[in-house]
Design a protein around this motif. Structure first.
Motif, short mmCIF file in Angstrom:
data_model
loop_
_atom_site.label_atom_id
_atom_site.label_comp_id
_atom_site.label_asym_id
_atom_site.label_seq_id
_atom_site.Cartn_x
_atom_site.Cartn_y
_atom_site.Cartn_z
N LEU A 159 0.78 -1.14 0.07
CA LEU A 159 0.14 0.07 0.15
C LEU A 159 0.71 1.22 0.14
O LEU A 159 0.86 2.09 -0.59
CB LEU A 159 -0.81 -0.13 1.37
CG LEU A 159 -2.01 1.27 1.33
CD1 LEU A 159 -2.76 1.45 0.29
CD2 LEU A 159 -2.48 1.05 2.67
N GLN A 160 1.76 1.22 0.75
CA GLN A 160 2.84 2.42 0.80
C GLN A 160 3.40 2.50 -0.74
O GLN A 160 3.71 3.87 -1.25
CB GLN A 160 4.05 2.13 1.76
CG GLN A 160 3.69 2.03 3.31
CD GLN A 160 4.74 1.72 4.26
OE1 GLN A 160 5.91 2.48 4.06
NE2 GLN A 160 4.56 0.89 5.12
N MET A 161 3.96 1.44 -1.04
CA MET A 161 4.75 1.52 -2.49
C MET A 161 3.67 2.15 -3.39
O MET A 161 3.92 3.15 -4.34
CB MET A 161 5.05 0.21 -2.79
CG MET A 161 5.87 0.23 -4.26
SD MET A 161 6.47 -1.41 -4.81
CE MET A 161 4.94 -2.22 -5.33
N GLU A 162 2.48 1.80 -3.52
CA GLU A 162 1.63 2.18 -4.51
C GLU A 162 1.25 3.66 -4.15
O GLU A 162 0.95 4.48 -5.31
CB GLU A 162 -0.07 1.33 -4.35
CG GLU A 162 0.18 0.19 -5.03
CD GLU A 162 -1.04 -0.58 -5.52
OE1 GLU A 162 -1.63 0.29 -6.47
OE2 GLU A 162 -1.68 -1.30 -4.86
N VAL A 190 2.06 -5.30 -6.74
CA VAL A 190 3.23 -4.80 -7.29
C VAL A 190 3.10 -4.62 -8.74
O VAL A 190 3.47 -3.76 -9.39
CB VAL A 190 4.18 -6.05 -7.07
CG1 VAL A 190 5.60 -5.96 -7.66
CG2 VAL A 190 4.25 -5.94 -5.40
N ASN A 191 2.28 -5.70 -9.45
CA ASN A 191 2.20 -5.57 -11.07
C ASN A 191 1.43 -4.22 -11.10
O ASN A 191 1.71 -3.52 -12.30
CB ASN A 191 1.43 -6.66 -11.24
CG ASN A 191 2.58 -8.08 -11.32
OD1 ASN A 191 3.66 -7.93 -11.35
ND2 ASN A 191 1.64 -8.83 -11.14
N ARG A 192 0.40 -3.88 -10.48
CA ARG A 192 -0.30 -2.72 -10.54
C ARG A 192 0.72 -1.42 -10.52
O ARG A 192 0.52 -0.60 -11.25
CB ARG A 192 -1.44 -2.61 -9.68
CG ARG A 192 -2.55 -1.44 -9.90
CD ARG A 192 -3.56 -1.86 -9.17
NE ARG A 192 -3.85 -1.96 -7.76
CZ ARG A 192 -3.64 -3.07 -7.08
NH1 ARG A 192 -4.17 -4.18 -7.87
NH2 ARG A 192 -3.56 -3.31 -5.82
N ALA A 193 1.53 -1.29 -9.52
CA ALA A 193 2.23 -0.27 -9.29
C ALA A 193 3.31 -0.12 -10.58
O ALA A 193 3.51 0.87 -10.99
CB ALA A 193 2.84 -0.48 -7.95
#
Length: 252
Positions: A159-162, A190-193
């Protein structure tokens, strides 16, 4: 194109017996929108690489360089590295009592961008990201990772990464402790980001299980603090079938 370039990196840690060299000359180049899987047995230096890049004080860089877009990453403080675009998803996320998830994320976003996000836009983005990661909305008001299960903590990291949208994300054994459903949800995040921001991924893992969902462009095998072999996705398949015995016997 943003690039994370690591050259001849040597890193030591202090032990009861004195300084011990863990990384013994690591070379890696990661470009924007690439996924690099780093695999290897326990004690090979994978997590040391992650924490050294992030600036953990326990790890002393004794030689070599690490540059992000041509800038010396190793000369930056931890917060400067984050603002430059580096993100670390920790293997063991820590609890932050007294700080809610909402406040933590908005404060982090403000520190990274240099200005606070507009509240209406931020709330909409946060809610959408939580829904996509199947995070209960009530978690926004809870303290960071306090009382969270292992899978919930890992979702919080993604969530943080996105939301922070780094240039490069180091994911340190994000798959550890996840059941099949949680692994799929985290991998989708991860793939979405990667699809939305072209983030470069350095994915550290023991197993090929997560690579069924997050397809690597390159695979690097770490053994005894060095990259012992490199290849494409087929190398991960070979490791799944053969293990690390052939590398370990060569260093014995």
């Amino acid at each position: 194109m943003p690039t994370l370039s690591i050259r001849d990196l040597h890193v030591s840690v202090e032990t009861d017996q004195g300084a011990k060299e863990i990384l013994k000359g690591v070379n890696l180049d990661i470009n924007s929108n690439e996924t690099h899987a780093v695999m290897g047995p326990n004690g090979s230096g994978k997590s040391t690489l992650a924490y050294s890049l992030a600036g953990h004080p326990k790890y002393e860089v004794t030689a070599g360089t690490a540059e992000l877009d041509g800038e010396d990453l190793l000369e930056m403080s931890v917060d400067e590295r984050a603002r430059a675009g580096l993100f670390l998803a920790m293997q063991y996320p820590v609890e932050v009592p007294g700080v809610t998830v909402t406040n933590f994320l908005r404060s982090a976003k403000t520190a990274i961008d240099g200005e606070a996000p507009k509240l209406r836009t931020w709330t909409k983005e946060l809610n959408a990201a939580m829904e996509a990661l199947r995070v209960d909305p009530s978690f926004a008001a809870r303290n960071v990772n306090e009382g969270f299960s292992g899978g919930e903590k890992k979702r919080q990291e993604i969530l943080q990464m996105e939301l922070l949208k780094p240039k490069f994300a180091v994911l340190d054994e994000t798959d550890s402790g996840l059941d099949v459903d949680a692994l799929r949800v985290v991998s989708e995040g991860v793939n979405r980001a990667k699809q939305n921001t072209d983030v470069g991924i350095l994915l550290i893992t023991h197993y090929t299980r997560i690579l069924q969902y997050i397809k690597p462009d390159h695979v690097h095998v770490f053994v005894d603090g060095r990259v012992a072999e490199e290849g494409g996705p087929e190398l991960a398949e070979r490791l799944e079938n053969e293990g690390y015995d052939r590398f370990l016997s060569a260093t014995a």
